[in-house]
Design a protein around this motif. Structure first.
Motif, mmCIF file in Angstrom:
data_model
loop_
_atom_site.group_PDB
_atom_site.id
_atom_site.type_symbol
_atom_site.label_atom_id
_atom_site.label_comp_id
_atom_site.label_asym_id
_atom_site.label_seq_id
_atom_site.Cartn_x
_atom_site.Cartn_y
_atom_site.Cartn_z
ATOM 1 N N VAL A 11 0.646 -1.204 0.151
ATOM 2 C CA VAL A 11 -0.061 -0.098 0.053
ATOM 3 C C VAL A 11 0.733 1.311 0.058
ATOM 4 O O VAL A 11 0.671 2.147 -0.997
ATOM 5 C CB VAL A 11 -0.940 -0.082 1.245
ATOM 6 C CG1 VAL A 11 -1.746 1.191 1.271
ATOM 7 C CG2 VAL A 11 -2.163 -1.187 0.950
ATOM 8 N N ALA A 12 1.918 1.159 0.753
ATOM 9 C CA ALA A 12 2.747 2.469 0.888
ATOM 10 C C ALA A 12 3.453 2.711 -0.365
ATOM 11 O O ALA A 12 3.550 3.782 -0.995
ATOM 12 C CB ALA A 12 3.925 2.169 1.768
ATOM 13 N N LEU A 13 3.936 1.467 -1.049
ATOM 14 C CA LEU A 13 4.595 1.668 -2.716
ATOM 15 C C LEU A 13 3.636 2.163 -3.324
ATOM 16 O O LEU A 13 4.088 3.089 -4.113
ATOM 17 C CB LEU A 13 5.186 0.470 -2.893
ATOM 18 C CG LEU A 13 6.364 0.203 -1.987
ATOM 19 C CD1 LEU A 13 6.946 -1.626 -2.391
ATOM 20 C CD2 LEU A 13 7.477 1.305 -2.260
ATOM 21 N N ALA A 14 2.498 1.711 -3.218
ATOM 22 C CA ALA A 14 1.382 2.225 -4.219
ATOM 23 C C ALA A 14 0.957 3.938 -4.124
ATOM 24 O O ALA A 14 0.874 4.483 -5.021
ATOM 25 C CB ALA A 14 0.028 1.325 -4.163
ATOM 26 N N GLY A 15 0.987 4.202 -2.900
ATOM 27 C CA GLY A 15 0.563 5.339 -2.460
ATOM 28 C C GLY A 15 1.759 6.401 -3.039
ATOM 29 O O GLY A 15 1.641 7.269 -3.846
ATOM 30 N N ALA A 16 3.018 6.060 -2.691
ATOM 31 C CA ALA A 16 4.231 6.605 -3.347
ATOM 32 C C ALA A 16 4.188 6.818 -4.747
ATOM 33 O O ALA A 16 4.620 7.859 -5.337
ATOM 34 C CB ALA A 16 5.566 6.023 -2.942
ATOM 35 N N ALA A 17 3.839 5.574 -5.688
ATOM 36 C CA ALA A 17 3.736 5.857 -7.258
ATOM 37 C C ALA A 17 2.689 6.640 -7.532
ATOM 38 O O ALA A 17 2.794 7.327 -8.501
ATOM 39 C CB ALA A 17 3.585 4.364 -7.447
ATOM 40 N N VAL A 18 1.421 6.554 -6.867
ATOM 41 C CA VAL A 18 0.499 7.550 -7.176
ATOM 42 C C VAL A 18 0.800 8.891 -6.953
ATOM 43 O O VAL A 18 0.657 9.857 -7.753
ATOM 44 C CB VAL A 18 -0.809 7.142 -6.387
ATOM 45 C CG1 VAL A 18 -1.890 8.502 -6.579
ATOM 46 C CG2 VAL A 18 -1.558 5.845 -6.879
ATOM 47 N N TYR A 19 1.611 9.303 -5.837
ATOM 48 C CA TYR A 19 2.101 10.546 -5.594
ATOM 49 C C TYR A 19 3.066 11.132 -6.674
ATOM 50 O O TYR A 19 3.021 12.280 -7.263
ATOM 51 C CB TYR A 19 2.644 10.657 -4.207
ATOM 52 C CG TYR A 19 3.455 11.956 -3.978
ATOM 53 C CD1 TYR A 19 2.607 13.247 -3.423
ATOM 54 C CD2 TYR A 19 4.715 12.355 -4.008
ATOM 55 C CE1 TYR A 19 2.950 14.322 -3.102
ATOM 56 C CE2 TYR A 19 5.196 13.395 -3.804
ATOM 57 C CZ TYR A 19 4.346 14.570 -3.296
ATOM 58 O OH TYR A 19 5.054 15.372 -2.856
ATOM 59 N N MET A 20 3.904 10.189 -6.992
ATOM 60 C CA MET A 20 5.211 10.503 -7.756
ATOM 61 C C MET A 20 4.337 10.693 -9.277
ATOM 62 O O MET A 20 4.794 11.749 -10.202
ATOM 63 C CB MET A 20 6.304 9.424 -8.010
ATOM 64 C CG MET A 20 6.792 9.390 -6.802
ATOM 65 S SD MET A 20 8.290 8.190 -6.952
ATOM 66 C CE MET A 20 9.056 8.556 -8.345
ATOM 67 N N ALA A 21 3.375 9.976 -9.806
ATOM 68 C CA ALA A 21 2.662 10.223 -10.962
ATOM 69 C C ALA A 21 1.918 11.460 -10.992
ATOM 70 O O ALA A 21 1.945 12.379 -11.873
ATOM 71 C CB ALA A 21 1.670 8.936 -11.198
ATOM 72 N N GLN A 22 1.236 11.871 -9.779
ATOM 73 C CA GLN A 22 0.440 13.093 -9.644
ATOM 74 C C GLN A 22 1.486 14.233 -10.041
ATOM 75 O O GLN A 22 1.315 15.101 -10.744
ATOM 76 C CB GLN A 22 -0.212 13.209 -8.450
ATOM 77 C CG GLN A 22 -1.372 12.228 -8.274
ATOM 78 C CD GLN A 22 -2.018 12.309 -6.870
ATOM 79 O OE1 GLN A 22 -1.473 12.842 -6.122
ATOM 80 N NE2 GLN A 22 -3.358 11.857 -7.065
ATOM 81 N N GLN A 23 2.565 14.111 -9.325
ATOM 82 C CA GLN A 23 3.645 15.226 -9.304
ATOM 83 C C GLN A 23 4.136 15.188 -11.013
ATOM 84 O O GLN A 23 4.556 16.339 -11.550
ATOM 85 C CB GLN A 23 4.737 14.925 -8.380
ATOM 86 C CG GLN A 23 4.477 15.116 -7.077
ATOM 87 C CD GLN A 23 3.879 16.453 -6.786
ATOM 88 O OE1 GLN A 23 4.644 17.541 -7.284
ATOM 89 N NE2 GLN A 23 3.091 16.397 -5.908
ATOM 90 N N GLN A 24 4.438 14.248 -11.693
ATOM 91 C CA GLN A 24 4.718 14.293 -12.917
ATOM 92 C C GLN A 24 3.642 14.739 -13.810
ATOM 93 O O GLN A 24 4.201 15.534 -14.840
ATOM 94 C CB GLN A 24 5.167 12.785 -13.352
ATOM 95 C CG GLN A 24 6.139 12.633 -14.625
ATOM 96 C CD GLN A 24 7.324 13.360 -14.606
ATOM 97 O OE1 GLN A 24 8.046 13.154 -13.558
ATOM 98 N NE2 GLN A 24 7.639 14.094 -15.594
ATOM 99 N N ILE A 25 2.547 14.308 -13.724
ATOM 100 C CA ILE A 25 1.746 14.916 -14.394
ATOM 101 C C ILE A 25 1.414 16.335 -14.356
ATOM 102 O O ILE A 25 1.172 17.220 -15.288
ATOM 103 C CB ILE A 25 0.088 14.080 -14.159
ATOM 104 C CG1 ILE A 25 0.357 12.621 -14.720
ATOM 105 C CG2 ILE A 25 -0.849 14.566 -14.875
ATOM 106 C CD1 ILE A 25 -1.175 11.865 -14.156
ATOM 107 N N SER A 26 1.430 16.903 -13.060
ATOM 108 C CA SER A 26 1.218 18.262 -12.793
ATOM 109 C C SER A 26 2.468 19.086 -13.578
ATOM 110 O O SER A 26 2.236 20.060 -13.931
ATOM 111 C CB SER A 26 1.448 18.485 -11.265
ATOM 112 O OG SER A 26 0.089 17.877 -10.654
ATOM 113 N N GLN A 27 3.772 18.474 -13.454
ATOM 114 C CA GLN A 27 4.763 18.906 -14.157
ATOM 115 C C GLN A 27 4.651 19.127 -15.638
ATOM 116 O O GLN A 27 4.970 20.034 -16.425
ATOM 117 C CB GLN A 27 6.238 18.366 -13.891
ATOM 118 C CG GLN A 27 7.455 18.968 -14.539
ATOM 119 C CD GLN A 27 8.611 18.170 -14.097
ATOM 120 O OE1 GLN A 27 8.544 17.117 -13.253
ATOM 121 N NE2 GLN A 27 9.702 18.436 -14.730
#
Length: 289
Positions: A11-27
């Motif tokens: 779950v932690a890894l999935a959350g981190a992946a979702v957060y990183m994906a959101q940051q990349q999409i925002s960029q």
């Protein structure tokens, strides 16, 4: 416990992946918005017709010698072309922007030298089928008039086609030598037999210059050239003033003031003559009107 630990770690890894994906999409979205803003503010480009090879003065060219490049809109010189050739049924606006409108196939000629990929201008080329020369450079309803010059009267060979000159007449008026400004700002269209503004003989002393004048100016300059000597004065590029009427004679040149002779009437003397014996006596008396 192992299953629970793996589940929590997943779950932690999935959350981190979702957060990183959101940051990349925002960029990516931020970069996209910035790029779109730059594109909106970027200068607009339009098609401009250029020569694909260098041309010398008088050299002919056809549609095969032309190409199209992009240039910034709003910063183009007057007389630019946007289309190489158009058919006869093309709109009027397209015909005006074309170098060879209406299916024209006759070559045009350069009125000055061109470098490769330099934009061509309407006033620097001849009409289709017309060679370069005096006829091609004359404005509508104007005439060409040739003036004989030498090193003194022709600005020592520094005149070139396209320059503007003032014309001074020197001759005699009532026995006195006079120099007078008779015409201003005449445009030269040829030096000797050359209408090439890029001629290399920059210091060659010309024997004749040809100016663009009106029919009335032709008559005036012909009379002036036949009754005196014409001298040319080169007009500067930054000239904005009107010289007005200029006429100089010898006395004005040397600052000599000539006073008109005033006839002074001598005082009238009235007398009366009387004879006394053998003598004739003349006695002054007051004069009466």
């Amino acid at each position: 416990m192992v299953v629970a630990l793996v589940l929590v770690l997943g779950v932690a890894l999935a959350g981190a992946a979702v957060y990183m994906a959101q940051q990349q999409i925002s960029q990516f979205q931020s970069e996209r918005d910035m790029l779109m803003a730059e594109q909106a503010n970027a200068p607009q480009l339009v098609d401009v017709v250029v020569l694909r090879r260098a041309l010398a003065y008088g050299e002919r060219f056809t549609a095969a010698d032309l190409g199209v490049i992009k240039m910034q809109e709003g910063h183009l010189p007057e007389g630019i072309f946007h289309i190489i050739a158009t058919p006869q049924d093309a709109p009027e606006e397209a015909q005006a922007a074309s170098v060879f409108p209406g299916g024209e196939t006759r070559p045009r000629a350069a009125l000055r030298s061109y470098d490769a990929y330099e934009a061509i201008l309407a006033n620097k080329i001849t009409a289709p089928g017309v060679d370069a020369g005096i006829m091609a450079t004359l404005s509508p309803n104007m005439r060409a008039f040739t003036i004989s010059v030498n090193a003194t009267t022709g600005v020592s060979g520094f005149l070139r086609p396209g320059d503007r000159v003032d014309v001074y007449w020197s001759g005699e008026v009532k026995g006195e030598k006079v120099t007078k400004l008779i015409d201003t700002n005449l445009r030269l269209i040829a030096i000797d037999q050359s209408a090439d503004a890029d001629r290399s003989e920059e210091t060659k002393v010309a024997t004749t210059v040809t100016a663009e004048v009106t029919p009335e100016q032709v008559a005036a300059l012909t009379l002036a050239q036949g009754t005196g000597e014409l001298t040319l004065s080169l007009v500067g590029m930054q000239n904005t003033s009107d010289p007005g009427a200029i006429e100089i004679d010898r006395n004005k040149l040397l600052g000599i003031q000539v006073q008109e002779a005033v006839k002074v009437e001598s005082e009238r003397v009235c007398t009366v003559k009387m004879r006394k014996g053998t003598e004739l006596v003349e006695t002054p008396i007051p004069c009466k009107n």
